[in-house]
Design an enzyme around this catalytic site. Sequence first.
Site, PDB file in Angstrom:
ATOM      1  N   GLU A 127       0.914  -1.291   0.095  1.00 30.91           N
ATOM      2  CA  GLU A 127       0.247   0.584  -0.055  1.00 30.91           C
ATOM      3  C   GLU A 127       0.872   1.216   0.097  1.00 30.91           C
ATOM      4  OE1 GLU A 127      -2.993  -2.197   3.575  1.00 30.91           O
ATOM      5  OE2 GLU A 127      -2.366   0.266   3.814  1.00 30.91           O
ATOM      6  N   ASP A 135      -4.013   9.230  11.690  1.00 27.21           N
ATOM      7  CA  ASP A 135      -2.579   8.355  11.554  1.00 27.21           C
ATOM      8  C   ASP A 135      -1.487   8.858  13.045  1.00 27.21           C
ATOM      9  OD1 ASP A 135      -2.397   6.292   9.409  1.00 27.21           O
ATOM     10  OD2 ASP A 135      -2.503   8.395   8.095  1.00 27.21           O
TER      11      ASP A 135
END
Lengths: 426, 274
Positions: B53, B64
């Site tokens: 990815e 994140d």
Amino acid sequence: MSGSPEKPVFFLPDTEGPVPTPEGYFGVFGGKFIPEALVAAVDEVAAEYEKAKADPAFAAELDALMADYTGRPSALTEVPRFAREAGGARVFLKREDLNHTGSHKINNVLGQALLTRRMGKTRVIAETGAGQHGVATATACALFGLECTIYMGEVDTRRQALNVARMRMLGAEVVAVKSGSRTLKDAINEAFRDWVANVDRTHYLFGTVAGPHPFPALVRDFHRVIGVEARRQLLERTGRLPDAAVACVGGGSNAMGLFHAFLPDAGVRLVGCEPAGHGVATGEHAATLTAGEPGILHGSRSYVLQDDEGQITEPYSISAGLDYPGVGPEHSYLKDTGRAEYRAVTDDAAMQALRLLSRTEGIIPAIESAHALAGALEIGRELGPEGLLVVNLSGRGDKDMDTAARYFGLYDPTDDVDEEHEGAVQ
Amino acid sequence: MSGNITLLEQAIAGARAEGRAALVAYLPAGFPTVDGGIEAVKAAFEGGADIVEVGLPHSDPVLDGPVIQTADDIALNRNHVRIADVLRTVREAFEATGKPVLVMTYWNPVDRYGVERFAAELAAAGGAGCILPDLPVEESEGWRKAAFAHGLATVFVVAPSSRDERLARITAAGSGFVYAASLMGVTGTRDSVGAQAADLVRRTRAVTDLPVCVGLGVSNAAQAAEVAAFADGVIVGSAFVKAILTHGDDLASGVAAVRELAAALAQGVRRPSA
């Protein structure tokens, strides 16, 4: 009407408006762009709010709090000495600065604190820019015995140090966020990260009319009392509706609170004043509706300050509460439909309006609200002596005295001024 | 040119045929530099990753943790990475290895670039699909149409908080595989894999035939082996980013560390702990 004395009603959710749709859309704006981990929690907030709206006990408890704790209804004050600088138009201030905690933010916070308790959650998190929403949230958490964590950009913890102390005095944990531009946007990012990890027992008490559905409608509903009261007070005092209702717009909660009751009154201009910072042309501003493009930030589609590839650009305003690159989706809808108009007010114009109101009326406004006052001066001059304006004085300026003192040079020059502070104000 | 969704499906099926889980690596484009990022993706494949990815960095990565935030910050603010650089990363990694490359990003960059344009260019670069963790299934129809038309997979994320009826709805709309978040939280390495992961995989498999890969918090071979015992794939992100960050500006050492970590994880997915 029955013979019993009528109780004041302050919880006034919109039950008839065409927006938002059940999916949370105001025209093409709004929606719910959130990670799967938050879907259940956000849906729970929406479901609990629908149940609360239908529960007379919820309205009764919130109304009692707004009367006895907040001090509603808030006053409507005519400011004739200030208005001389506004082309002689009549200017009235809706005094949300006189609410407990010093701003309009308490209206939404008390409503969501009750929702938090109904959902059985024991911990509250919130973002804050100027610290007004953080102080209001910390206050409600003290009142209800809820654990409280406030996320605040590191830049803002410096320029609003007084409010940091207030939040800590009230028992809240204040986390200084050091990512990105270290202002309101980054505080919201960090609050979302906390929420994803602790969603089981935590409610994110979102502070403005942005974010994923149902927050834009829910926060608007809790602030709707501002415009309903102002409209009634103006009719009682002047016998007519205003030519314009004016408010500052960062995320847009105080503006939506003022505007909403006037939406059906086609003759009332709704004017939002955005922070132009050093001037829109300089690029150092946070005038999202003036200079932004539609995009997705913090869970909904709305106007956003962004580059050509969808990266959010760093905003700037002297006002920590307006220093945000997004705006509530209903404002984007009102802009595109033409029902509301938005103009940009520079740091300097806002600071001059702050000083003018202080010296002509003995009222020190928050720098946020001073943007609306500066806008009102312009509109008053456009309207002339026949004009009638209502301005939302969304908060008081105590918290801003350090910034204002440095801006106007009010400190004794022989004082030892901390240079780091000085930098934060430039 | 059509995208490589079939290659993605074959990669996971191939791993399954070998009696093991697939190894999926995440690396942001433009980090530590654009060319260095391309080398890192190739190194992950060389080390043994089956799928990579490629992150399209975003200014506001709300899902994140600090490690990937730091990488995104370097990519955007130091290297000024553009979507063209991300697509070049996909193209060069695919052309060099012939393996499936996905893009993972937030919705606003794709929305702003143009859904059709992004899907077409990603497919042309040889991409296999997209993971868009802040695009819920309810808002995804436009993207899915474009992705389908261009032969790209749409990988949805499911979470421990997802109820069974939502799992059914999400997996019915998804393709390629299902990304099962091992825990409630943002990206970052953890000491242990969430206990909820196995339960989520079981509940997801009950409603779909799509392979289920587990991510969030997996960082070493032992954890990879643990997850490989109950999932079709193991997704590792922050540990790869950390491997590069640890070596600062020493790109060669960072790339070597990525290769070594991929090799260790590839061993992990081949010896599931019972």
